[in-house]
Structure formats: structure tokens, C-alpha cells
Design a protein around this motif. Structure first.
Motif, PDB file in Angstrom:
ATOM      1  N   LEU A 134       0.439 -36.096  10.993  1.00  0.00           N
ATOM      2  CA  LEU A 134       1.729 -36.063  10.303  1.00  0.00           C
ATOM      3  C   LEU A 134       1.921 -34.759   9.525  1.00  0.00           C
ATOM      4  N   SER A 135       0.839 -34.253   8.951  1.00  0.00           N
ATOM      5  CA  SER A 135       0.946 -33.036   8.142  1.00  0.00           C
ATOM      6  C   SER A 135       1.265 -31.802   8.963  1.00  0.00           C
ATOM      7  N   THR A 136       1.131 -31.891  10.292  1.00  0.00           N
ATOM      8  CA  THR A 136       1.395 -30.731  11.152  1.00  0.00           C
ATOM      9  C   THR A 136       2.862 -30.625  11.566  1.00  0.00           C
ATOM     10  N   PHE A 137       3.720 -31.546  11.067  1.00  0.00           N
ATOM     11  CA  PHE A 137       5.144 -31.519  11.398  1.00  0.00           C
ATOM     12  C   PHE A 137       5.937 -31.124  10.147  1.00  0.00           C
TER      13      PHE A 137
ATOM     14  N   LYS B  22       1.639 -28.381   3.354  1.00  0.00           N
ATOM     15  CA  LYS B  22       2.481 -27.244   3.025  1.00  0.00           C
ATOM     16  C   LYS B  22       3.932 -27.677   2.981  1.00  0.00           C
ATOM     17  N   SER B  23       4.674 -27.112   2.065  1.00  0.00           N
ATOM     18  CA  SER B  23       6.098 -27.390   1.978  1.00  0.00           C
ATOM     19  C   SER B  23       6.872 -26.125   2.267  1.00  0.00           C
ATOM     20  N   GLY B  24       8.154 -26.311   2.516  1.00  0.00           N
ATOM     21  CA  GLY B  24       8.972 -25.167   2.891  1.00  0.00           C
ATOM     22  C   GLY B  24       9.026 -24.098   1.824  1.00  0.00           C
ATOM     23  N   GLY B  25       8.855 -24.466   0.545  1.00  0.00           N
ATOM     24  CA  GLY B  25       8.978 -23.493  -0.523  1.00  0.00           C
ATOM     25  C   GLY B  25       7.688 -22.793  -0.843  1.00  0.00           C
ATOM     26  N   GLY B  26       6.647 -22.997  -0.023  1.00  0.00           N
ATOM     27  CA  GLY B  26       5.395 -22.311  -0.251  1.00  0.00           C
ATOM     28  C   GLY B  26       4.471 -23.076  -1.160  1.00  0.00           C
TER      29      GLY B  26
END
Length: 281
Positions: free
Chosen positions: A76-79, A110-114
Motif C-alpha cells: 500500500l505504501s508504494t502507491f 512518503k507524502s506529496g509534500g516531502g
């Protein structure tokens, strides 16, 4: 089958899917506002109910493939485009189907905002780290384990194969690092001709060296030599056997390899110096 019904309830939400709905035992979606509501006889259009069914379906598929919670959480974390609440719902449903309690720790992704966000994952007793980390094993040792597993257990789905090879190598669980190494090793095994794809599964291509084409074996013998270093012929034969996942060199491999050496020498693709051989430059 529950998976088929769940998938159909998510798909059959417009009239063009009425035929599919009927084929799996659902009713066509009513034309009235709200559609079929919460009834299990219809496709689902309500966003909240669709999210619940999606989590249930994802968790059911993960259990079908025999994933551990750690493996499912890693996948799940890879999406990165999937919302974190969707991932968390899938993990919560995975635990519910497994009959596990809900106390949680954080799985960092990881999130989109770094920065990073957390997904709920229940605490588990971590097994002791193996004496040799997976990425420090000899690649040919892994190839031998792969052949052993697939020859004894038959065709396996990729996820099932990764877990079986991990156990063969002495790892009781397959965390992200082990999963990554063994997934790459299975792809290498296909390139070397140890395994072949059979639909969504993998199986042994040839159970013995006699099952391979001679020209294919010539190429694999040269690849097994690893560059232009000199090797004693017996050492070269052992390297060739292990390259193809054979842990031991029996009579058939010995005879085949010596015949390959003679053929490659005649073709000028191999050169000899006394009892040693190497790839021709």
C-alpha cells in the motif's frame, strides 16, 4: 464467490453493466435516486459504501494471496496517489478479516509534500534479524533456493513464491527488504531459464540440464564464467550448475558442461590454458 460479487457491486453502477450484474446474481440498478441503496442485490453508487466495499475487496485479495500485514502495508505504501485514508481503511479491514485487534503503531510513508504520514499498523513482535542479511547472500545461493522451492512445490504465484523462497533461505518473515531482493531474484531466475511464466504464476522451465536447448546452455555457460577470469574446468562447471540453480553437479551436468566447453573452444568463444578456461576476448 465473494470477490466476484464485491467487484461486480463496484462496477455495475450504470445500465451498460446490467448484463454483467445479472450474470453474477445482482439486479439491474433501479432508476430511482439513490439507486439500490445499501442492498447487496445492487451495484453501489454511494461514495461511503463504495469506499467500504473497496477496503473489503482489497483486504480479501491480500488474504487470498497470503500476504502478511507487514507485506500488505508495504505494498500500500508504494502507491503515492492513493489517499492515506483509503490505505488505512484497507489495513483496518485486513485486520478485521484476520480477527486481529486494532492497537496500532505508525507505518511511515512518503507524502506529496516531502514529509510523512502514518498508516495504522498493529504492533508485532519483531523476529531476530537473520545472521546474514538477505542482500549479502550469494546470488547463486538464492538461485539454488528458487529451483529447490519450485521443483518441490510446483507452480506458485509470485507472492507465494517469494515467501516460500524466504523460508527456504531461513527467513521466517518477508519484510520490504527481503521482498525486494527476492522479487528481483525471481526475475533473474526467469532470465536465466530457471523459471518461466505460466499465466500469473511461475514454474520451473526444465527440471534437469537435459531439458534445455544446447545453444541456450552455451550462452548460460559463458554468462556463468563472470567475465574473462581464468577458472579451473571443474570450478567453471560448478559455477555453471549454480548459475542455473543446481546446488550439486551430478553426472548429467558434468557431461553436459564438458561437452559445452569442447564446443565453445571449437567455436572460438572460449579459450583454454592447461586445465583452465575463460571467455574469449
Amino acid at each position: 464467490m465473494p470477490i466476484v460479487t464485491l467487484a461486480a457491486r463496484l462496477i455495475c453502477t450504470t445500465p451498460e453493466f446490467d448484463e454483467l450484474a445479472q450474470a453474477v446474481g445482482l439486479d439491474p440498478l433501479p432508476a430511482s435516486p439513490g439507486g439500490g441503496g445499501g442492498s447487496s442485490r445492487y451495484g453501489v453508487t454511494d461514495p461511503a459504501e463504495r469506499a467500504r466495499l473497496r477496503a473489503e475487496l482489497d483486504a480479501m485479495v491480500a488474504h487470498l494471496y497470503g500476504l502478511t500485514e507487514e507485506e500488505f502495508g508495504h505494498i500500500l505504501s508504494t502507491f503515492p496517489l492513493v489517499k492515506e485514508e483509503v490505505k488505512a481503511a484497507a489495513l483496518e479491514e485486513f485486520r478485521r478479516q484476520a480477527g486481529k485487534p486494532a492497537p496500532a503503531r505508525s507505518l511511515r510513508t512518503k507524502s506529496g509534500g516531502g514529509g510523512a504520514t502514518s498508516i495504522a499498523v498493529p504492533p508485532k513482535d519483531e523476529p531476530p534479524e537473520p545472521t546474514t542479511p538477505i542482500d549479502q547472500l550469494e546470488p547463486d545461493d538464492i538461485m539454488c533456493a528458487i529451483r529447490q522451492v519450485f521443483q518441490t512445490q510446483g507452480p506458485l504465484e509470485r507472492a507465494e513464491g517469494i515467501r516460500a523462497v524466504a523460508r527456504e533461505l531461513g527467513y521466517s518473515r518477508t519484510g520490504p527488504r527481503i521482498w525486494k531482493v527476492l522479487d528481483g531474484a525471481l526475475r533473474t531466475a526467469v532470465r536465466r531459464g530457471i523459471l518461466e511464466n505460466q499465466g500469473t504464476a511461475l514454474r520451473v522451465l526444465a527440471r534437469s540440464v537435459e531439458g534445455y536447448r544446447r545453444e541456450f546452455l552455451k550462452e548460460q555457460f559463458l554468462s556463468a564464467l563472470g567475465g574473462r577470469r581464468w577458472l579451473e574446468r571443474d570450478e567453471a562447471i560448478r559455477a555453471f550448475a549454480r548459475w542455473l540453480g543446481f546446488a550439486r553437479t551430478g553426472r548429467a551436468i558434468e557431461e553436459t558442461a564438458r561437452s559445452l566447453i569442447n564446443g565453445l573452444l571449437r567455436e572460438g568463444r572460449l579459450e583454454a590454458e592447461g586445465s583452465r578456461v575463460r571467455r574469449a576476448g
